[in-house]
Every structure is written in C-alpha cells, then in structure tokens.
Design an enzyme around this catalytic site. Sequence first.
Site, mmCIF file in Angstrom:
data_model
loop_
_atom_site.group_PDB
_atom_site.id
_atom_site.type_symbol
_atom_site.label_atom_id
_atom_site.label_comp_id
_atom_site.label_asym_id
_atom_site.label_seq_id
_atom_site.Cartn_x
_atom_site.Cartn_y
_atom_site.Cartn_z
ATOM 1 N N GLY A 143 3.780 -20.207 36.662
ATOM 2 C CA GLY A 143 5.048 -20.494 37.323
ATOM 3 C C GLY A 143 6.122 -20.760 36.298
ATOM 4 N N PHE A 144 7.225 -20.009 36.373
ATOM 5 C CA PHE A 144 8.304 -20.142 35.382
ATOM 6 C C PHE A 144 9.612 -20.490 36.076
ATOM 7 C CE2 PHE A 144 11.055 -18.525 31.831
ATOM 8 C CZ PHE A 144 10.499 -19.314 30.830
ATOM 9 N N VAL B 255 10.496 -26.347 36.589
ATOM 10 C CA VAL B 255 9.550 -27.157 35.823
ATOM 11 C C VAL B 255 8.781 -26.303 34.825
ATOM 12 C CG1 VAL B 255 7.556 -28.692 35.973
ATOM 13 C CG2 VAL B 255 9.351 -28.829 37.697
ATOM 14 N N GLY C 53 8.154 -37.762 38.765
ATOM 15 C CA GLY C 53 8.687 -36.936 37.685
ATOM 16 C C GLY C 53 8.205 -37.425 36.334
ATOM 17 N N ASP D 296 7.995 -35.733 51.463
ATOM 18 C CA ASP D 296 7.804 -35.729 50.009
ATOM 19 C C ASP D 296 7.333 -37.103 49.535
ATOM 20 O OD1 ASP D 296 8.486 -34.490 47.193
ATOM 21 O OD2 ASP D 296 9.487 -36.426 47.232
ATOM 22 N N LYS E 206 3.533 -38.427 47.773
ATOM 23 C CA LYS E 206 3.443 -39.228 46.556
ATOM 24 C C LYS E 206 2.724 -40.547 46.822
ATOM 25 C CE LYS E 206 7.694 -37.182 44.744
ATOM 26 N NZ LYS E 206 9.141 -37.390 44.484
#
Length: 414
Positions: A10-11, A14, A131, A198, A202
């Site tokens: 994945g580019f 992140v 993060g 979200d 977490k």
Amino acid sequence: MSTAKIAVMGFGVVGSGTVELFYRNKDIIEKRSGTSIDIKYILDLRDFPDSPYRDKFTKSFDDILNDPEVTVAAELMGGKTFAYDYTKRLLSRGKSVVTSNKELVATHGAELLRIAKENGCNYLFEASVGGGIPIIRPLHKCLAANRFEKISGILNGTTNYILTKMIYEQMSFDEALAQAQALGYAEKDPTADVDGHDATRKLCILGSLAFGRHIYPEYVHCSGIRKITLDDVEYAENAGYAIKLIGLIENTESGLVATVCPRLVSVNNPLSGVNDVFNAIAVTGDAVGDVLFYGRGAGKFPTASAVVGDIIDAVKHAGRDIISLNWSDSENSDFIRPYKSAEVRMYVRVHAPEADSLKPLITSLFGYVDFIPRKRRSEDELAFITPSLVESEIDEKLAQLSKSAELKKKIRLL
C-alpha cells in the site's frame, strides 16, 4: 552482515510516509535494529513512474509471499478483505506483519496473533491506535506488572477537531464537519469518525490487550457526535465541562464496561484540554496509578513513525514471537457487563412550557440535582446534571419526566 528485506503493501498516505521516513532515517533505523535493512518491494496496483522508488514497485502479492528474502511486511492497505487474506498467508509462511489497520486488528486480532505465534513470527500494530502515540508497546511491556482498572481517551482526531470548533468558535456541527473535510481531517463519508466506529475499533484493541480477551466491536456500546448542538456545548461550559467523544473501558467486579460516546469531561480532567486533531489516552493501573499518553492521533509521518518502530521490533525478533503481545479469543460477550448497569451521572436537557416549574418534579425523581444556568436561557428549556445512579434507573426516571417534558438530550459524564 546480511540485509533484512522488507515489503510495504500500500502506497497511500501512510505507506508513502513509511517509505519516505525509512530512507530518511535509514542510518538510525539500522543502528537501532542492529542489522542492515532495505525495502525490496512496494505493493500497489497504481503506477508511480516519477517516484524515486519506482524500481521497487510490484502489482503481485505473490512476489512478496514467495520471496524467501522478505521477512517482514508492512500492511498499510486498510480494510478487511485483501488485508486479511494477505496477512494470514504471510504469517502462515513465518513472515512478520506490521500494520496500521485498526479495523483488521479489532476484528481478527486474536486469530492473527495466534497464527503468528504458531509460525514463530510477529503481528505488530502500534500504529493502529493513536497514530504516532506510543500506547500498544507500553501496555504490554512497560505497564505489564499492573492490573488495569480503566482506559479512557480521545481516540479520534476528526471528532475532536469538530468539537473543538464547536466549543471555541461556536460553529455548528455541520459547519465544523465541512471545515474538517476541507482540511482533509474528515473523509467525504465521515460515518466511521462521527458515528464513533473508528474510536470503537481502537478501544477494542486497547481493551483486548489490557484485559486479555478479544473485545469485538459489537460488544461495545457506540454512539457518535452528530446530535451534539451548540446549546449542549454552552450548558456544558457553564457547568465546568467540555464535551468530548470518549472511549472508555472499565474493569468492575461484575465484568468490563465498554462504551464509546460523547461525555462531559470536567475542566479538572486533562482530557478536557485536548483539542484539535490531537488524541490522548489515560490508563489507570493498580500499581502505577494514572498515566496519560498524548500526541497527534493520525497523519502521514506520526503514523509512519509507529509503523517503522514496529518494523525495527520485527527485525530484532526475527524467528521468535513477542510473547507478551497476545490475547485470547472470545466466543461470547459474557465478560462484558451491560453498560446500562453501570453507575453514571447524566447531563439532561428538557423542553417544556414554563420549564422552571418542573424543578420540584425533577428533584422528587432524582433527589439533589445540579441545575445549569445559561445566559438568555429560554423559559421553555431546562438543563441539569443527575446524581450518580445506575443508568437504567436514570432512564426509568426520565421516562416519568417525559410525561411532562420533551427530552432533548442526555449525555453521560466522565
């Protein structure tokens, strides 16, 4: 010295940040990992002909899976479909996987940790919560001697930005959301953020790690901030509180209580002063007491920082699993206590003609309550804070009150 070869899958934001940070600080990263490291593959279906890393791109996952030189892969694709399949296959081959994919960890974390352990590799996910804030590693290493009592926190930067604008600039929810979208803090479809999903994912990861059993998202009571109004913000401020979307999991004698919802947070609580896109996570342990982790909860380089930190850890632990990072699966939610069986104080706003006349009724129902003053409060509105009661009892009393007034809002206190 042999070179450890890694892959980045994945580019996007992140993924590109991870590659850029890796090469920017390659000398430090290799020194701290104790070996030479290089990125051999970058997996993405798109073409990047102008990228300085264009010779590393591949569109075939099999290139990574079948290359014996690749020992660590960073899964930064997001979602559950391909990410889940690729992660399982890599771990089954004994290749460690690091990820920022909170949805995948919250849904399949127990299974993926088990597969990693069975195959002598690691599944690491520091970047999945907060993060760049270090929280996963402290929970299972630095604070491992503690019996955890409570974890609470602001786990979503988008909602915190929106609430900050409502509190300090008197923006409506819709106005603040539009600004968050314009600045790139909120997606075009903001559902996962503003409805609390979200933050729930977490919280599931934190709770599973802290309490040792997989807490699935459906085990957590979840509500978002869509219905918060400037009226509620002003009443809260007048009472000495700020409204925040709070993830909370608490260990009680009769089970865990897990919720993600708006709460009134006292100005004396450090969480009340966490603003904009920042996150903060408070952990309470029986030995250490209260510990607060604070920082940017998202973003290209903060998240990449956590990803690369996990890559270093995976390289250092090549061929062996990190035993302390683990939790068992759960077949049911019998260890989760119904959230309405917990005691809580509640902010309540009601609407009725000549609302002040309801005060004797409210007092008779709840006993002592804190009625909240407000400048230019209309005669048909009243807000108050209940004493601490079991939430189901508060609901019963509010049902009686609703015969005489319209219930406009109720928000739990932290």
